[in-house]
Write an enzyme that holds these catalytic residues in place. Structure first.
Site, PDB file in Angstrom:
ATOM      1  N   HIS A  32      -6.003 -26.225  13.812  1.00 10.83           N
ATOM      2  CA  HIS A  32      -6.146 -25.150  14.798  1.00 10.83           C
ATOM      3  C   HIS A  32      -6.942 -23.979  14.204  1.00 10.83           C
ATOM      4  O   HIS A  32      -7.874 -23.468  14.834  1.00 10.83           O
ATOM      5  CB  HIS A  32      -4.739 -24.712  15.246  1.00 10.83           C
ATOM      6  CG  HIS A  32      -4.717 -23.596  16.241  1.00 10.83           C
ATOM      7  ND1 HIS A  32      -4.221 -23.742  17.511  1.00 10.83           N
ATOM      8  CD2 HIS A  32      -5.120 -22.303  16.145  1.00 10.83           C
ATOM      9  CE1 HIS A  32      -4.321 -22.585  18.162  1.00 10.83           C
ATOM     10  NE2 HIS A  32      -4.867 -21.688  17.348  1.00 10.83           N
ATOM     11  N   GLU A  33      -6.579 -23.573  12.975  1.00  8.48           N
ATOM     12  CA  GLU A  33      -7.264 -22.414  12.370  1.00  8.48           C
ATOM     13  C   GLU A  33      -8.706 -22.749  12.006  1.00  8.48           C
ATOM     14  O   GLU A  33      -9.602 -21.919  12.177  1.00  8.48           O
ATOM     15  CB  GLU A  33      -6.503 -21.906  11.137  1.00  8.48           C
ATOM     16  CG  GLU A  33      -5.087 -21.402  11.410  1.00  8.48           C
ATOM     17  CD  GLU A  33      -4.979 -20.469  12.608  1.00  8.48           C
ATOM     18  OE1 GLU A  33      -5.909 -19.674  12.851  1.00  8.48           O
ATOM     19  OE2 GLU A  33      -3.964 -20.548  13.322  1.00  8.48           O
ATOM     20  N   HIS A  90     -10.934 -22.486  14.872  1.00  7.88           N
ATOM     21  CA  HIS A  90     -11.336 -21.100  15.150  1.00  7.88           C
ATOM     22  C   HIS A  90     -12.612 -20.740  14.388  1.00  7.88           C
ATOM     23  O   HIS A  90     -13.458 -20.009  14.904  1.00  7.88           O
ATOM     24  CB  HIS A  90     -10.239 -20.123  14.720  1.00  7.88           C
ATOM     25  CG  HIS A  90      -9.202 -19.849  15.764  1.00  7.88           C
ATOM     26  ND1 HIS A  90      -9.494 -19.285  16.982  1.00  7.88           N
ATOM     27  CD2 HIS A  90      -7.860 -20.038  15.760  1.00  7.88           C
ATOM     28  CE1 HIS A  90      -8.373 -19.143  17.688  1.00  7.88           C
ATOM     29  NE2 HIS A  90      -7.367 -19.601  16.970  1.00  7.88           N
ATOM     30  N   GLY A 134      -0.387 -18.725  12.093  1.00  9.90           N
ATOM     31  CA  GLY A 134      -1.723 -18.769  11.519  1.00  9.90           C
ATOM     32  C   GLY A 134      -2.619 -17.754  12.180  1.00  9.90           C
ATOM     33  O   GLY A 134      -2.353 -17.307  13.313  1.00  9.90           O
ATOM     34  N   CYS A 159      -1.739 -19.754  20.927  1.00  9.92           N
ATOM     35  CA  CYS A 159      -2.734 -19.045  20.120  1.00  9.92           C
ATOM     36  C   CYS A 159      -2.577 -17.551  20.367  1.00  9.92           C
ATOM     37  O   CYS A 159      -2.426 -17.131  21.513  1.00  9.92           O
ATOM     38  CB  CYS A 159      -4.135 -19.509  20.513  1.00  9.92           C
ATOM     39  SG  CYS A 159      -5.437 -18.695  19.571  1.00  9.92           S
ATOM     40  N   LEU A 160      -2.623 -16.761  19.288  1.00  6.17           N
ATOM     41  CA  LEU A 160      -2.459 -15.306  19.431  1.00  6.17           C
ATOM     42  C   LEU A 160      -3.602 -14.685  20.234  1.00  6.17           C
ATOM     43  O   LEU A 160      -3.465 -13.570  20.726  1.00  6.17           O
ATOM     44  CB  LEU A 160      -2.365 -14.638  18.050  1.00  6.17           C
ATOM     45  CG  LEU A 160      -1.144 -15.039  17.214  1.00  6.17           C
ATOM     46  CD1 LEU A 160      -1.213 -14.405  15.837  1.00  6.17           C
ATOM     47  CD2 LEU A 160       0.151 -14.659  17.917  1.00  6.17           C
ATOM     48  N   GLN A 195     -10.366 -13.893  14.790  1.00  5.35           N
ATOM     49  CA  GLN A 195      -9.335 -13.331  15.677  1.00  5.35           C
ATOM     50  C   GLN A 195      -9.072 -11.847  15.407  1.00  5.35           C
ATOM     51  O   GLN A 195      -8.409 -11.182  16.200  1.00  5.35           O
ATOM     52  CB  GLN A 195      -8.025 -14.109  15.545  1.00  5.35           C
ATOM     53  CG  GLN A 195      -8.129 -15.532  16.072  1.00  5.35           C
ATOM     54  CD  GLN A 195      -6.786 -16.227  15.995  1.00  5.35           C
ATOM     55  OE1 GLN A 195      -6.414 -16.736  14.943  1.00  5.35           O
ATOM     56  NE2 GLN A 195      -6.051 -16.217  17.085  1.00  5.35           N
TER      57      GLN A 195
HETATM   58 NI    NI Z   1      -5.341 -19.634  17.509  1.00  5.90          NI
END
Ligand code: NI
Length: 185
Positions: free
Chosen positions: A149-150, A153, A45, A107-108, A50
């Site tokens: 999670h997304e 963000h 995701g 998480c990226l 991000q």
């Molecule tokens: Ni993340």
């Protein structure tokens, strides 16, 4: 086009993002870039902040694991996971189940850190699509977790915020090192 992924410590990750008001060419291009960036980074995701965009927009793809949900309904009907992947949505809305469960997350934007996060086990998500239609998704498992999670963000919330106090303390030094790396660029 693959974009640079914003890393922990940059202020945009802590912002409540603005709604998408119009799906124009720049949004279409942004989504294409987000999908490229997510695939390139082996992520499940990615949210617009991000990649540095203050917008309520995210993409998810959990199709690598067809068994990652025990149920999935789309607009009230049983559906196949692959049929809705990659999932692209703007201005989402979420309702949670009472029951919670632990699951591993990363998480990226927070490289090298993974931890177990306790979250509601199932969700009902109202996900406006680019063509003006709305997908209503009910699911559990990794899809429910990725949606939470997304969407976190988009509200400036990161998974490390959701760790229990004890885990936060043990993670403090690792997060501080990440902050220092981000500051040094
Ligand atoms: Ni993340």
């Amino acid at each position: 086009m693959i974009r640079e992924i914003v890393q922990y410590g940059q202020p945009i990750l802590r912002q409540r993002c603005r709604p998408v008001t119009e799906v124009d060419d720049s949004i279409i291009q942004l989504i294409a870039d987000m999908l490229d960036t997510m695939v390139d980074a082996n992520g499940v995701g990615l949210a617009a902040p991000q990649v540095g965009e203050d917008l309520r927009l995210a993409v998810i793809d959990v199709s690598h694991d067809p068994e990652c949900v025990s149920f999935l309904k789309v607009n009230g009907k049983d559906a196949d996971l692959k049929s809705i992947m990659p999932l692209i949505f703007i201005n989402p809305d979420l309702v949670f189940s009472q029951e919670k469960e632990l699951g591993m997350e990363g998480c990226l934007s927070i490289r090298g850190i993974r931890a177990e996060v306790r979250r509601p086990a199932a969700v009902r998500a109202t996900l406006p699509q680019l063509d003006g239609s709305v997908l209503e998704i009910e699911a559990d498992g990794l899809l429910a977790r990725a949606l939470q999670h997304e969407i976190d963000h988009l509200n400036g919330v990161l998974f490390v915020d959701r760790l229990p106090a004890v885990a936060k303390v043990s993670m403090k030094n690792r997060l501080r090192r990440l902050l220092e790396e981000t500051e040094q660029g």
